[in-house]
Write a protein that holds these residues in place. Structure first.
Motif, short mmCIF file in Angstrom:
data_model
loop_
_atom_site.label_atom_id
_atom_site.label_comp_id
_atom_site.label_asym_id
_atom_site.label_seq_id
_atom_site.Cartn_x
_atom_site.Cartn_y
_atom_site.Cartn_z
N GLU A 3 0.83 -1.21 0.00
CA GLU A 3 0.00 0.00 0.00
C GLU A 3 0.86 1.26 0.00
OE1 GLU A 3 -3.85 1.92 2.33
OE2 GLU A 3 -2.89 0.11 3.11
N THR A 4 1.91 1.26 0.83
CA THR A 4 2.81 2.42 0.89
C THR A 4 3.47 2.66 -0.47
OG1 THR A 4 3.27 2.11 3.24
CG2 THR A 4 4.89 3.34 1.96
N ASN A 5 3.94 1.60 -1.07
CA ASN A 5 4.64 1.74 -2.35
C ASN A 5 3.69 1.98 -3.51
OD1 ASN A 5 7.78 1.21 -2.27
ND2 ASN A 5 6.84 -0.02 -0.65
N HIS A 9 -0.42 -11.16 -16.53
CA HIS A 9 -1.46 -10.72 -15.60
C HIS A 9 -2.07 -11.92 -14.86
CE1 HIS A 9 -4.83 -8.31 -14.04
NE2 HIS A 9 -5.55 -9.39 -14.30
N HIS A 10 -2.33 -12.97 -15.62
CA HIS A 10 -2.91 -14.17 -15.00
C HIS A 10 -1.98 -14.72 -13.92
CE1 HIS A 10 -4.85 -18.08 -14.57
NE2 HIS A 10 -3.65 -18.63 -14.74
N GLU A 11 -0.68 -14.77 -14.24
CA GLU A 11 0.27 -15.34 -13.29
C GLU A 11 0.35 -14.51 -12.01
OE1 GLU A 11 2.43 -18.16 -13.51
OE2 GLU A 11 1.06 -18.72 -15.11
N ILE A 12 0.48 -13.19 -12.15
CA ILE A 12 0.66 -12.40 -10.93
C ILE A 12 -0.66 -12.20 -10.18
CG2 ILE A 12 2.70 -11.23 -11.87
CD1 ILE A 12 1.01 -8.72 -12.19
N ALA A 13 -1.77 -12.13 -10.91
CA ALA A 13 -3.05 -11.99 -10.24
C ALA A 13 -3.39 -13.26 -9.46
CB ALA A 13 -4.16 -11.67 -11.24
N GLY A 17 -4.22 -6.26 -5.20
CA GLY A 17 -5.05 -6.27 -6.40
C GLY A 17 -5.00 -4.95 -7.15
N THR A 18 -5.02 -3.84 -6.40
CA THR A 18 -4.95 -2.53 -7.04
C THR A 18 -3.64 -2.39 -7.81
OG1 THR A 18 -6.28 -1.55 -5.27
CG2 THR A 18 -5.00 -0.03 -6.65
N TRP A 31 -0.38 -2.08 -12.68
CA TRP A 31 0.80 -2.54 -13.41
C TRP A 31 0.42 -3.04 -14.80
CZ3 TRP A 31 1.85 -7.43 -15.36
CH2 TRP A 31 3.16 -7.65 -15.81
N THR A 32 -0.66 -3.81 -14.88
CA THR A 32 -1.12 -4.34 -16.16
C THR A 32 -1.51 -3.22 -17.12
OG1 THR A 32 -1.93 -6.37 -15.10
CG2 THR A 32 -2.83 -5.84 -17.27
N ALA A 33 -2.19 -2.20 -16.60
CA ALA A 33 -2.60 -1.07 -17.45
C ALA A 33 -1.38 -0.34 -18.01
CB ALA A 33 -3.47 -0.11 -16.65
N GLU A 34 -0.37 -0.15 -17.18
CA GLU A 34 0.82 0.57 -17.64
C GLU A 34 1.61 -0.27 -18.64
OE1 GLU A 34 3.06 1.98 -14.31
OE2 GLU A 34 1.47 3.35 -13.66
N GLU A 35 1.73 -1.57 -18.40
CA GLU A 35 2.44 -2.43 -19.33
C GLU A 35 1.70 -2.52 -20.67
OE1 GLU A 35 5.31 -3.73 -19.17
OE2 GLU A 35 5.88 -3.61 -17.07
N GLY A 36 0.37 -2.51 -20.62
CA GLY A 36 -0.41 -2.56 -21.85
C GLY A 36 -0.16 -1.35 -22.73
#
Length: 314
Positions: free
Chosen positions: A20-22, A85-89, A99-100, A105-110
């Motif tokens: 959360e902090t990071n 995404h599947h692996e890390i989720a 989850g957030t 991360w997925t949105a930025e990588e996309g």
């Protein structure tokens, strides 16, 4: 003696405040940017097909062969995002701060894949048919994490995100195109922030489970592979990329592995048991082997380049 946290659920729970902090640090630091602003749309023309455009020809590309190869490898790696995404989720979960982060991360990588593909097609830098076939082949194979445990995953992505940053940045520099260089600089900046996020979590994991974290880092460094290693003909492509100095063993040792280990103070930690020390000793041995292999590659590359230069002037 301190009891180590090694159970997956317990680790995720204890690390969540750090996540959360990071996450908050990341959201306050990350700068919004838009792929369409880094694509020279005015250079685009229709390709051969239903629209009756012009067929692609290698002469239309302004990029060198190695720059084109590196960009394709980088793009195909980004294309496998659904599998990542599947692996890390699956590992980190979709709830709370974890989850957030996963979704952010997925949105930025996309965004990276969108930007690179638009650039390549608009500038006619690559064969669009070959690229699409390569994408299908690569994505159909999917991706399975080499390190599916929490500590192994955190260790892997700490190195991998930095490796990806360096690969993108160096590709931009050798492209010879200021537009490409600027685009990949934005991509690299995102990857750097991702590395900082994961590395900070790995630092926290060292406090919770020093021996298990040391073991995970040793395991990852020993068997490290880029996520795109399943790309068709990856071996041949990676040799081209290494010969051009975009990403090679020396870069991997000096600019990826060692900086992360120094930030984590891996070789200085005094909270290890005999088991942890054993893993650290193995890591030191692996680092020595990697350094020697990097030197051998540099010598071999220099000899090849000298022969090529001699032939060119003969």
């Amino acid at each position: 003696m301190t009891t180590e946290t090694t159970d997956t659920k317990a680790l995720l729970l204890e690390l969540e405040p750090v996540v959360e902090t990071n996450l908050n640090r990341h959201l306050s630091t990350a700068k919004e940017w838009f792929p369409h602003e880094f694509v020279p749309w005015s250079q685009g023309t229709d390709f051969d097909g239903p629209l009756g455009g012009q067929a692609w020809d290698p002469s239309q590309s302004k990029l060198s062969e190695v720059a084109r190869t590196s960009l394709i490898v980088n793009l195909l790696t980004e294309d496998n995002l659904p599998s990542y995404h599947h692996e890390i989720a699956t590992l980190y979960g979709r709830d709370g701060a974890w989850g957030t982060w996963v979704h952010r991360w997925t949105a930025e990588e996309g965004r990276h894949g969108t930007a690179i593909r638009d650039y390549l097609l608009t500038t006619r830098a690559v064969d669009p048919i070959a690229l699409e076939r390569a994408r299908m082949t690569h994505m159909e194979a999917g991706y399975t994490a080499d390190h599916p445990d929490v500590l192994g995953s955190l260790a892997y992505v700490s190195f991998q995100e930095l490796a990806t940053r360096v690969a993108h940045r160096n590709t931009g520099r050798v492209s010879g195109d200021p537009v490409c260089d600027a685009l990949l600089a934005k991509v690299a900046a995102d990857e750097n922030l991702h590395m900082l996020f994961y590395r900070n979590l790995l630092t926290a994991a060292f406090e919770l489970s020093p021996n298990a974290t040391m073991a995970a880092i040793t395991r990852v460094v020993k068997a490290f592979q880029m996520p795109g290693h399943t790309i068709e003909n990856f071996g041949r492509k990676s040799v081209q990329i290494a010969m051009a100095g975009i990403y090679d063993l020396r870069i991997h040792h000096d600019e990826i592995v060692m900086p992360v280990l120094r930030q984590l103070k891996v070789l200085e930690r005094d909270n290890l048991t005999a088991e942890g020390e054993k893993h650290r000793e193995e890591l030191v041995s692996i680092l020595g082997d990697l350094d020697r292999a990097a030197s051998r590659f540099e010598d071999k590359r220099a000899a090849i380049q000298a022969r090529q230069a001699a032939r060119a002037t003969a």
